[in-house]
Design a protein around this motif. Structure first.
Motif, mmCIF file in Angstrom:
data_model
loop_
_atom_site.group_PDB
_atom_site.id
_atom_site.type_symbol
_atom_site.label_atom_id
_atom_site.label_comp_id
_atom_site.label_asym_id
_atom_site.label_seq_id
_atom_site.Cartn_x
_atom_site.Cartn_y
_atom_site.Cartn_z
ATOM 1 N N PRO A 273 40.968 28.481 26.673
ATOM 2 C CA PRO A 273 40.340 27.969 25.872
ATOM 3 C C PRO A 273 41.461 27.202 24.974
ATOM 4 C CG PRO A 273 40.160 30.287 25.396
ATOM 5 C CD PRO A 273 40.893 30.089 26.525
ATOM 6 N N PHE A 274 42.797 27.536 24.852
ATOM 7 C CA PHE A 274 43.666 26.776 23.796
ATOM 8 C C PHE A 274 45.059 27.011 24.738
ATOM 9 C CE2 PHE A 274 41.838 30.824 21.821
ATOM 10 C CZ PHE A 274 42.703 31.659 22.363
ATOM 11 N N GLN A 275 46.020 26.515 24.132
ATOM 12 C CA GLN A 275 47.408 26.552 24.494
ATOM 13 C C GLN A 275 47.766 28.102 24.345
ATOM 14 O OE1 GLN A 275 49.586 24.089 25.692
ATOM 15 N NE2 GLN A 275 51.396 25.282 26.115
ATOM 16 N N ALA A 276 48.448 28.861 25.546
ATOM 17 C CA ALA A 276 48.098 30.294 25.316
ATOM 18 C C ALA A 276 49.054 30.732 26.420
ATOM 19 C CB ALA A 276 46.872 31.005 25.550
ATOM 20 N N LYS A 277 49.730 32.048 25.979
ATOM 21 C CA LYS A 277 50.452 32.743 26.902
ATOM 22 C C LYS A 277 49.272 33.892 27.647
ATOM 23 C CE LYS A 277 53.078 35.168 24.181
ATOM 24 N NZ LYS A 277 54.154 36.242 23.752
ATOM 25 N N VAL A 278 49.183 33.742 29.025
ATOM 26 C CA VAL A 278 48.288 34.319 29.833
ATOM 27 C C VAL A 278 48.973 35.329 30.818
ATOM 28 C CG1 VAL A 278 46.453 33.991 31.560
ATOM 29 C CG2 VAL A 278 47.069 32.076 29.838
ATOM 30 N N GLY A 279 48.291 36.568 30.524
ATOM 31 C CA GLY A 279 48.624 37.772 31.488
ATOM 32 C C GLY A 279 47.454 38.473 32.137
ATOM 33 N N MET A 280 47.567 38.977 33.253
ATOM 34 C CA MET A 280 46.455 39.666 33.714
ATOM 35 C C MET A 280 47.222 41.215 34.568
ATOM 36 S SD MET A 280 44.235 38.882 36.999
ATOM 37 C CE MET A 280 45.541 39.360 38.277
ATOM 38 N N ARG A 281 46.220 42.235 34.470
ATOM 39 C CA ARG A 281 46.626 43.537 34.932
ATOM 40 C C ARG A 281 45.562 43.943 35.639
ATOM 41 N NH1 ARG A 281 50.472 46.689 30.192
ATOM 42 N NH2 ARG A 281 52.271 45.103 30.365
ATOM 43 N N PHE B 192 51.654 34.862 33.731
ATOM 44 C CA PHE B 192 51.643 33.591 34.259
ATOM 45 C C PHE B 192 52.090 32.492 33.106
ATOM 46 C CE2 PHE B 192 47.619 35.344 35.639
ATOM 47 C CZ PHE B 192 47.794 35.276 36.993
ATOM 48 N N GLY B 193 52.718 33.098 32.091
ATOM 49 C CA GLY B 193 53.569 32.338 31.239
ATOM 50 C C GLY B 193 52.444 31.432 30.200
ATOM 51 N N GLU B 194 53.246 30.715 29.873
ATOM 52 C CA GLU B 194 52.434 29.747 28.850
ATOM 53 C C GLU B 194 51.416 28.631 29.600
ATOM 54 O OE1 GLU B 194 52.900 27.080 24.660
ATOM 55 O OE2 GLU B 194 54.517 28.571 25.189
ATOM 56 N N GLN B 195 50.150 28.514 29.203
ATOM 57 C CA GLN B 195 49.355 27.699 29.834
ATOM 58 C C GLN B 195 48.751 26.686 29.107
ATOM 59 O OE1 GLN B 195 49.009 27.662 33.618
ATOM 60 N NE2 GLN B 195 50.511 29.225 33.324
ATOM 61 N N VAL C 109 42.407 43.193 33.510
ATOM 62 C CA VAL C 109 42.297 43.086 31.993
ATOM 63 C C VAL C 109 43.061 41.689 32.014
ATOM 64 C CG1 VAL C 109 43.156 43.673 29.806
ATOM 65 C CG2 VAL C 109 42.472 45.576 31.695
ATOM 66 N N VAL C 110 42.392 40.739 31.561
ATOM 67 C CA VAL C 110 42.863 39.450 31.183
ATOM 68 C C VAL C 110 43.228 39.290 29.853
ATOM 69 C CG1 VAL C 110 42.696 36.738 31.506
ATOM 70 C CG2 VAL C 110 41.764 38.412 33.224
ATOM 71 N N ARG C 111 44.554 38.669 29.497
ATOM 72 C CA ARG C 111 44.828 38.666 27.966
ATOM 73 C C ARG C 111 45.415 37.226 27.786
ATOM 74 N NH1 ARG C 111 45.955 42.302 23.644
ATOM 75 N NH2 ARG C 111 47.616 41.472 22.241
ATOM 76 N N VAL C 112 44.800 36.494 26.751
ATOM 77 C CA VAL C 112 45.095 35.291 26.371
ATOM 78 C C VAL C 112 45.620 35.347 25.079
ATOM 79 C CG1 VAL C 112 44.422 32.768 26.156
ATOM 80 C CG2 VAL C 112 43.663 34.058 28.076
ATOM 81 N N GLU C 113 46.892 34.858 24.546
ATOM 82 C CA GLU C 113 47.443 34.783 23.204
ATOM 83 C C GLU C 113 47.797 33.425 22.963
ATOM 84 O OE1 GLU C 113 50.455 37.755 22.530
ATOM 85 O OE2 GLU C 113 49.697 38.914 24.241
ATOM 86 N N GLU C 114 47.063 32.820 21.829
ATOM 87 C CA GLU C 114 47.382 31.651 21.225
ATOM 88 C C GLU C 114 48.868 31.379 20.901
ATOM 89 O OE1 GLU C 114 45.065 28.088 18.668
ATOM 90 O OE2 GLU C 114 44.654 30.545 18.218
ATOM 91 N N THR C 115 49.599 30.031 21.262
ATOM 92 C CA THR C 115 51.007 29.814 21.044
ATOM 93 C C THR C 115 51.161 28.721 19.929
ATOM 94 O OG1 THR C 115 50.900 28.591 22.957
ATOM 95 C CG2 THR C 115 51.579 30.959 23.147
ATOM 96 N N LEU C 116 50.171 27.891 19.971
ATOM 97 C CA LEU C 116 50.577 26.685 19.074
ATOM 98 C C LEU C 116 49.997 26.958 17.604
ATOM 99 C CD1 LEU C 116 49.797 23.574 21.291
ATOM 100 C CD2 LEU C 116 51.887 24.405 20.680
#
Length: 124
Positions: free
Chosen positions: A45-53, A67-70, A102-109
């Motif tokens: 939903p926003f500029q973010a680092k994305v990872g999945m385990r 997946f790095g920054e998306q 587990v999907v994690r999205v961390e906002e970066t901007l």
């Protein structure tokens, strides 16, 4: 007929509720996974680092994908997709059973929003 400015809803990054959009639009298909491959769709939903385990029922880590920054999903060609060939981190085929991803999205901007979702998939 005039509307005060405080009555106009402010939409951040094109979504009124990023957490709900993330939860509803992040999934794996087909589920149960009856084909040689499964596709993970991750809504960002926003500029973010994305990872999945991916974990098995015993809690062992099967796959760790960064997946790095998306860019946000609404500004790119839809959601982030990842095709998984039913193998673990070492490239070996996984057994039948129930798995949790587990999907994690961390906002970066400049924001500090972190969204995380745990979902399950079945390999019959």
């Amino acid at each position: 007929l005039d509307r005060p400015i405080d009555d106009i809803p402010v939409v951040r990054n094109g979504s009124l509720n990023p957490a709900s959009d993330f939860e509803q639009n992040t999934f794996v298909y087909p589920n149960p996974v009856t084909t040689p491959q499964a596709t993970f769709q991750i809504y960002v939903p926003f500029q973010a680092k994305v990872g999945m385990r991916l974990y098995n029922v015993a809690g062992e880590l099967i796959l760790d994908k960064n997946f790095g920054e998306q860019a946000p999903s609404f500004s790119s060609n839809g959601s982030l997709t990842f095709t998984w060939n039913r193998t673990n981190q070492s490239g070996r085929n996984v057994a039948r059973g129930i798995y949790f991803f587990v999907v994690r999205v961390e906002e970066t901007l400049g924001g500090k929003t972190v969204l995380q979702s745990v979902k399950r998939l079945l390999i019959p």
